[in-house]
Design an enzyme around this catalytic site. Structure first.
Site, PDB file in Angstrom:
ATOM      1  N   ASP A   8       0.861  -1.183   0.000  1.00 58.50           N
ATOM      2  CA  ASP A   8       0.000   0.000   0.000  1.00 58.50           C
ATOM      3  C   ASP A   8       0.901   1.238   0.000  1.00 58.50           C
ATOM      4  OD1 ASP A   8       0.885   0.217   2.616  1.00 58.50           O
ATOM      5  OD2 ASP A   8      -1.096   0.213   3.544  1.00 58.50           O
ATOM      6  N   CYS A  65       2.889  -3.415   3.998  1.00 54.66           N
ATOM      7  CA  CYS A  65       2.036  -2.289   4.405  1.00 54.66           C
ATOM      8  C   CYS A  65       2.703  -1.643   5.615  1.00 54.66           C
ATOM      9  CB  CYS A  65       0.587  -2.725   4.650  1.00 54.66           C
ATOM     10  SG  CYS A  65       0.290  -3.796   6.064  1.00 54.66           S
ATOM     11  N   THR A  67       2.292  -2.284   8.901  1.00 55.63           N
ATOM     12  CA  THR A  67       2.670  -3.311   9.884  1.00 55.63           C
ATOM     13  C   THR A  67       2.880  -4.686   9.255  1.00 55.63           C
ATOM     14  OG1 THR A  67       0.347  -3.818  10.201  1.00 55.63           O
ATOM     15  CG2 THR A  67       1.334  -2.210  11.723  1.00 55.63           C
ATOM     16  N   HIS A  98       8.404 -25.172   7.365  1.00 57.58           N
ATOM     17  CA  HIS A  98       7.364 -25.964   8.051  1.00 57.58           C
ATOM     18  C   HIS A  98       5.956 -25.706   7.517  1.00 57.58           C
ATOM     19  CE1 HIS A  98       9.883 -26.686  11.973  1.00 57.58           C
ATOM     20  NE2 HIS A  98      10.573 -26.929  10.871  1.00 57.58           N
ATOM     21  N   HIS A 133       5.620 -32.318   8.167  1.00 56.40           N
ATOM     22  CA  HIS A 133       4.835 -31.079   8.103  1.00 56.40           C
ATOM     23  C   HIS A 133       3.660 -31.189   7.130  1.00 56.40           C
ATOM     24  CE1 HIS A 133       7.979 -29.359  10.482  1.00 56.40           C
ATOM     25  NE2 HIS A 133       8.878 -29.683   9.567  1.00 56.40           N
TER      26      HIS A 133
HETATM   27  C1  RB5 Z   1      -2.450   2.314   6.559  1.00 58.08           C
HETATM   28  O1  RB5 Z   1      -2.633   3.443   7.336  1.00 58.08           O
HETATM   29  C2  RB5 Z   1      -2.190   1.122   7.471  1.00 58.08           C
HETATM   30  O2  RB5 Z   1      -3.345   0.799   8.170  1.00 58.08           O
HETATM   31  C3  RB5 Z   1      -1.682  -0.057   6.676  1.00 58.08           C
HETATM   32  O3  RB5 Z   1      -0.497   0.277   6.026  1.00 58.08           O
HETATM   33  C4  RB5 Z   1      -1.362  -1.315   7.455  1.00 58.08           C
HETATM   34  O4  RB5 Z   1      -0.486  -1.077   8.506  1.00 58.08           O
HETATM   35  C5  RB5 Z   1      -2.519  -2.137   7.835  1.00 58.08           C
HETATM   36  O5  RB5 Z   1      -2.386  -3.202   8.454  1.00 58.08           O
END
Ligand code: RB5
Length: 145
Positions: A8, A65, A67, A98, A133
């Protein structure tokens, strides 16, 4: 090995470093976007990369993204996708050996470029071990039906 990559707008901050690194390592890559920091929705890129991997035109996928969480959750809704979100190389390696993961995700707000490269390399260098596995991965597959 052919790799489909997507992010993203937040993951886009880290993606150029990963693209450059994968190119240096000699992988064939296709970037499915996003192509700028303009705000987008991460599930759209999960879909593009998941479908690319499921088409078998690509061997593996990488998603970034903020996180790695949202983009991996969305990818895991596609039948046949086993996406893992990692912030260290050990889990990345074991997830391939695995769990036979076919998509690796991480977060640009969680890992810096050098750690992200280590995670990516460890995952790409790892192979599914099968054996004991297999029946466990089969059980996961059964949940899809
Ligand atoms: C975008 O603001 C953020 O929510 C996205 O990049 C991500 O971290 C979602 O899990």
């Amino acid at each position: 090995m052919k790799i489909a990559i997507g992010s993203d707008h937040v993951g886009f901050e880290l993606k150029p470093a990963i693209l450059e690194y994968l190119t240096e390592l000699g992988y064939t890559i296709e970037d499915f976007g996003a192509y700028s920091g303009d705000r987008v929705d991460y599930p759209d890129y999960s879909k593009k990369v998941a479908e690319a991997v499921l088409s078998e035109e690509f061997d593996r996928g990488i998603l970034i993204c903020g996180t790695g969480v949202g983009i991996s959750i969305a990818a895991n809704k596609f039948k046949g996708i086993r996406a893992v979100v990692c912030s260290e190389p050990y889990s990345a390696k074991l997830s391939k050996e695995h769990n036979n993961t076919n998509i690796l995700a991480f977060g640009s707000r969680v890992v810096g470029p050098e750690l992200a490269k280590m995670i990516v390399k460890e995952w790409l260098d790892s192979k599914y071990e099968g054996g004991r596995h297999s029946k466990r991965v089969e059980k996961i597959r059964d949940f899809e039906n």
